[in-house]
Design an enzyme around this catalytic site. Structure first.
Site, mmCIF file in Angstrom:
data_model
loop_
_atom_site.group_PDB
_atom_site.id
_atom_site.type_symbol
_atom_site.label_atom_id
_atom_site.label_comp_id
_atom_site.label_asym_id
_atom_site.label_seq_id
_atom_site.Cartn_x
_atom_site.Cartn_y
_atom_site.Cartn_z
ATOM 1 N N ASN A 9 -17.377 135.509 10.050
ATOM 2 C CA ASN A 9 -17.199 136.973 10.080
ATOM 3 C C ASN A 9 -16.947 137.582 8.702
ATOM 4 O O ASN A 9 -17.460 138.640 8.374
ATOM 5 C CB ASN A 9 -16.103 137.349 11.067
ATOM 6 C CG ASN A 9 -14.779 136.716 10.753
ATOM 7 O OD1 ASN A 9 -14.707 135.716 10.051
ATOM 8 N ND2 ASN A 9 -13.716 137.288 11.265
ATOM 9 N N GLY A 21 -10.726 129.921 12.168
ATOM 10 C CA GLY A 21 -11.724 129.925 13.230
ATOM 11 C C GLY A 21 -11.038 130.124 14.569
ATOM 12 O O GLY A 21 -9.937 130.685 14.637
ATOM 13 N N SER A 22 -11.661 129.624 15.610
ATOM 14 C CA SER A 22 -11.156 129.899 16.955
ATOM 15 C C SER A 22 -9.957 129.016 17.295
ATOM 16 O O SER A 22 -9.768 127.933 16.730
ATOM 17 C CB SER A 22 -12.266 129.664 17.968
ATOM 18 O OG SER A 22 -12.626 128.306 17.958
ATOM 19 N N THR A 23 -9.191 129.462 18.270
ATOM 20 C CA THR A 23 -8.038 128.690 18.738
ATOM 21 C C THR A 23 -8.489 127.364 19.329
ATOM 22 O O THR A 23 -7.854 126.320 19.118
ATOM 23 C CB THR A 23 -7.243 129.522 19.763
ATOM 24 O OG1 THR A 23 -6.747 130.686 19.098
ATOM 25 C CG2 THR A 23 -6.072 128.741 20.334
ATOM 26 N N GLY A 38 -9.121 125.041 16.574
ATOM 27 C CA GLY A 38 -7.820 124.750 15.957
ATOM 28 C C GLY A 38 -7.077 123.644 16.706
ATOM 29 O O GLY A 38 -6.487 122.752 16.110
ATOM 30 N N GLU A 97 -5.498 129.438 10.743
ATOM 31 C CA GLU A 97 -5.653 130.882 10.989
ATOM 32 C C GLU A 97 -6.616 131.007 12.156
ATOM 33 O O GLU A 97 -7.823 130.870 11.981
ATOM 34 C CB GLU A 97 -6.222 131.576 9.739
ATOM 35 C CG GLU A 97 -5.355 131.482 8.508
ATOM 36 C CD GLU A 97 -4.161 132.436 8.539
ATOM 37 O OE1 GLU A 97 -3.953 133.120 9.553
ATOM 38 O OE2 GLU A 97 -3.437 132.482 7.533
ATOM 39 N N CYS A 129 -10.735 138.967 12.565
ATOM 40 C CA CYS A 129 -9.671 138.250 13.293
ATOM 41 C C CYS A 129 -8.524 139.182 13.615
ATOM 42 O O CYS A 129 -8.084 139.272 14.759
ATOM 43 C CB CYS A 129 -9.190 137.071 12.465
ATOM 44 S SG CYS A 129 -8.729 137.525 10.789
HETATM 45 P P1 NAD Z 1 -15.222 128.398 15.411
HETATM 46 O O1 NAD Z 1 -13.901 127.785 15.698
HETATM 47 O O2 NAD Z 1 -16.302 128.242 16.415
HETATM 48 O O3 NAD Z 1 -15.819 127.792 14.057
HETATM 49 C C1 NAD Z 1 -15.107 127.837 12.849
HETATM 50 C C2 NAD Z 1 -15.507 126.664 11.972
HETATM 51 O O4 NAD Z 1 -15.060 125.454 12.577
HETATM 52 C C3 NAD Z 1 -17.010 126.520 11.772
HETATM 53 O O5 NAD Z 1 -17.239 126.200 10.408
HETATM 54 C C4 NAD Z 1 -17.362 125.352 12.661
HETATM 55 O O6 NAD Z 1 -18.495 124.627 12.251
HETATM 56 C C5 NAD Z 1 -16.120 124.502 12.539
HETATM 57 N N1 NAD Z 1 -15.907 123.533 13.630
HETATM 58 C C6 NAD Z 1 -16.429 123.540 14.866
HETATM 59 N N2 NAD Z 1 -15.944 122.502 15.599
HETATM 60 C C7 NAD Z 1 -15.088 121.839 14.784
HETATM 61 C C8 NAD Z 1 -14.230 120.703 14.959
HETATM 62 N N3 NAD Z 1 -14.168 120.027 16.123
HETATM 63 N N4 NAD Z 1 -13.452 120.330 13.925
HETATM 64 C C9 NAD Z 1 -13.476 121.025 12.759
HETATM 65 N N5 NAD Z 1 -14.261 122.093 12.540
HETATM 66 C C10 NAD Z 1 -15.060 122.497 13.541
HETATM 67 O O7 NAD Z 1 -14.932 129.926 15.076
HETATM 68 P P2 NAD Z 1 -15.976 131.098 14.727
HETATM 69 O O8 NAD Z 1 -16.693 131.488 15.990
HETATM 70 O O9 NAD Z 1 -16.777 130.723 13.540
HETATM 71 O O10 NAD Z 1 -14.992 132.268 14.275
HETATM 72 C C11 NAD Z 1 -14.500 133.236 15.157
HETATM 73 C C12 NAD Z 1 -13.036 132.964 15.471
HETATM 74 O O11 NAD Z 1 -12.312 132.824 14.257
HETATM 75 C C13 NAD Z 1 -12.378 134.108 16.209
HETATM 76 O O12 NAD Z 1 -11.546 133.592 17.223
HETATM 77 C C14 NAD Z 1 -11.529 134.779 15.145
HETATM 78 O O13 NAD Z 1 -10.425 135.486 15.633
HETATM 79 C C15 NAD Z 1 -11.134 133.620 14.311
HETATM 80 N N6 NAD Z 1 -10.762 134.056 12.972
HETATM 81 C C16 NAD Z 1 -9.448 133.985 12.599
HETATM 82 C C17 NAD Z 1 -9.058 134.429 11.351
HETATM 83 C C18 NAD Z 1 -7.621 134.378 10.909
HETATM 84 O O14 NAD Z 1 -7.345 134.592 9.732
HETATM 85 N N7 NAD Z 1 -6.684 134.114 11.786
HETATM 86 C C19 NAD Z 1 -10.022 134.930 10.472
HETATM 87 C C20 NAD Z 1 -11.361 134.988 10.880
HETATM 88 C C21 NAD Z 1 -11.710 134.530 12.139
#
Ligand code: NAD
Length: 470
Positions: A148, A222-224, A227, A244, A278
């Site tokens: 994003n 990334g996503s919860t 995480g 995050e 986010c």
């Molecule tokens: P996502 O979790 O699908 O992917 C994020 C990253 O994780 C990608 O690079 C992906 O390839 C990688 N990934 C996927 N599976 C993995 C695993 N098993 N182990 C390690 N890495 C892995 O998230 P997204 O769809 O790219 O982002 C959107 C989400 O991120 C939303 O929930 C948003 O709220 C959150 N977000 C949070 C913040 C914050 O600062 N808190 C900032 C931006 C986005």
């Protein structure tokens, strides 16, 4: 001669045969081919990063800070080219708080990572005994990011890590690799070889970073759901984590609030990056006394804000970045409509603009058990929920498992602060939402993760505390 977009793209692109096509988010035309890196490439990058780390640490803070400033200068010199690439790949327009703003923020955060001081702390000094706390490099940091704000979030992860003497392996989202590869290309014009490597791989490469025994710290945004998987991996390698994660930020508009002075900040708190932020406002609780006025004001602004392809001057809202996210937004709004909620404006694709455009949407007369309220929409659709008791609004705001940000809106700042103190979120903004500052720590609570970025807290998070007692 100054670099052009083509030059940066040429430097980072793979051939058509070896790479993966990356579409323009607005037009779906192929921008370029991203390299396809594997777990074997990752292992090589970690080995290289481990070898480069002692010399990088030995340079010391002043020299590393000097290099970070040179990188910030280079980012600024290439701002337009980077912004155009970011706009095409991510979809955010050049104008407004979007692509140019994001590249500018990359330079700003790089400079602040260079300038913030982190002196040793004298933590005990009595009865002839002294103890000091120092902050040493951790080793190799693995940075994993979302799609994003791909450049800015990568800088949030890598600039403090580099400043503290770590080397870094960064994995961009598979949706936005080019933006991050371009950013890393700029950084590497000034960094010694091996200090920063980008691995353009898929989710399996992300999982391999999380599990890697050569990585000492994971900076993850990334996503919860992802995480949680990274936390599981960390049981094996004991990597430190900054997480995050997702947010479902609530806003509470207090009784009798004057709407017009807050309207613009409220709008952008919701629709920043076309809602794909986010810490955007994702559930808005509005008191009876101003409910209809807030709904009508937001709807009027949503209808007026120019939406369209990012490279067309004047647009401030863009497409959803990918089909999956488009489908989530459409599903949540359709569900709200089927439940009898009022679609005040929007509520449909803006197909005339391109396949992934969705109109800025305001949904009224909706309640807490609707999926649009309870789930993270991550797109341009805001549910506006009516309330009559502030205590009730606070408990509904706190009912979410997420706790990234929140905001309180009202004429009386002191009253708003009182409400803010009762909300479970890492940041509670008053009469603003989602504003970040490189000197103010940022991070979530509950299922939005743990750890802080920015400021001295952010530098501590990418260093190993060491006590020296004498
Ligand atoms: P996502 O979790 O699908 O992917 C994020 C990253 O994780 C990608 O690079 C992906 O390839 C990688 N990934 C996927 N599976 C993995 C695993 N098993 N182990 C390690 N890495 C892995 O998230 P997204 O769809 O790219 O982002 C959107 C989400 O991120 C939303 O929930 C948003 O709220 C959150 N977000 C949070 C913040 C914050 O600062 N808190 C900032 C931006 C986005």
């Amino acid at each position: 001669m100054p670099a052009t977009t083509t030059t940066i793209l040429d430097a980072i692109s793979a051939s058509e045969e070896a790479g993966r096509p990356i579409p323009d988010a607005a037009t779906r035309e192929t921008i370029a081919y991203a390299p396809v890196h594997t777990v074997a490439d990752l292992n090589q990058a970690v080995t290289t990063a481990q070898a480069a780390q002692p010399a990088w640490a030995a340079l010391g803070h002043p020299e590393r800070s000097r290099i970070l400033h040179a990188i910030a200068d280079e980012l600024e010199a290439n701002l337009e080219e980077l912004a155009v690439l970011l706009s095409r790949e991510q979809g955010k327009p050049l104008d407004g708080p979007n692509a140019r703003f994001e590249v500018g923020a990359c330079a700003l955060w790089t400079r602040s990572a260079a300038d913030i001081t982190l002196e040793p702390e004298l933590i005990f000094d009595a009865d002839g005994a002294r103890a000091e706390m120092h902050h040493r490099p951790l080793g190799v940091v693995g940075a994993i990011g979302p799609w994003n704000w791909p450049m800015m979030i990568t800088v949030w992860q890598i600039a403090p890590s580099l400043r503290m003497g770590n080397t870094v392996v960064v994995k961009p989202s598979e949706y936005t690799p080019l933006s991050v590869l371009a950013l890393v290309e700029i950084f590497n014009r000034h960094l010694p070889a091996g200090v920063l490597t980008a691995i353009s791989g898929g989710r399996e490469v992300g999982a391999a970073i999380a599990a890697h025994t050569g990585i000492d710290k994971i900076m993850f945004t990334g996503s919860t759901a992802t995480g949680r998987r990274i936390v599981e991996s960390s049981a094996h390698n004991l990597a430190r984590l900054t997480l995050e994660l997702g947010g479902n930020d609530a806003g509470i508009v207090l009784p009798d609030t004057d709407v017009s002075p807050i309207a613009e900040k409220l709008f952008w708190g919701i629709f920043l990056n076309t809602g794909q932020t986010c810490a955007a406002l994702k559930r808005l609780y509005v008191h009876d006394s101003v409910y209809e006025e807030v709904v009508a004001t937001l709807a009027a602004m949503a209808e007026e804000m120019p939406m369209g392809p990012g490279l067309e001057a004047g647009n401030v809202l863009g497409p959803l970045q990918n089909q999956k996210q488009f489908d989530i937004v459409a599903r949540l709004v359709d569900d709200a409509r089927e439940r009898g909620a009022r679609i005040v404006t929007g509520g449909e694709a803006a197909s005339e603009l391109g396949p992934l455009f969705y109109r800025a949407t305001v949904v009224a007369d909706i309640d807490d058990d609707a999926a649009l309220v309870d789930e993270e929409q991550f797109g341009p659709a805001i549910p506006v929920i009516r309330y009559s008791s502030v205590d009730d609004a606070i408990s509904r705001a706190n009912a979410s498992e997420q706790g990234l940000g929140a905001s309180v809106w009202g004429n009386d700042t002191e009253a708003a602060r009182q409400v803010a103190s009762r909300i479970q979120a890492g940041t509670v903004w008053i009469n603003q939402h989602g504003t970040v500052n490189p000197h103010i720590p940022f991070g979530g609570v509950k299922a939005s993760g743990y750890g802080h970025e920015f400021g001295a807290a952010g530098l501590k998070a990418v260093s190993a505390p060491q006590v020296i007692s004498y």
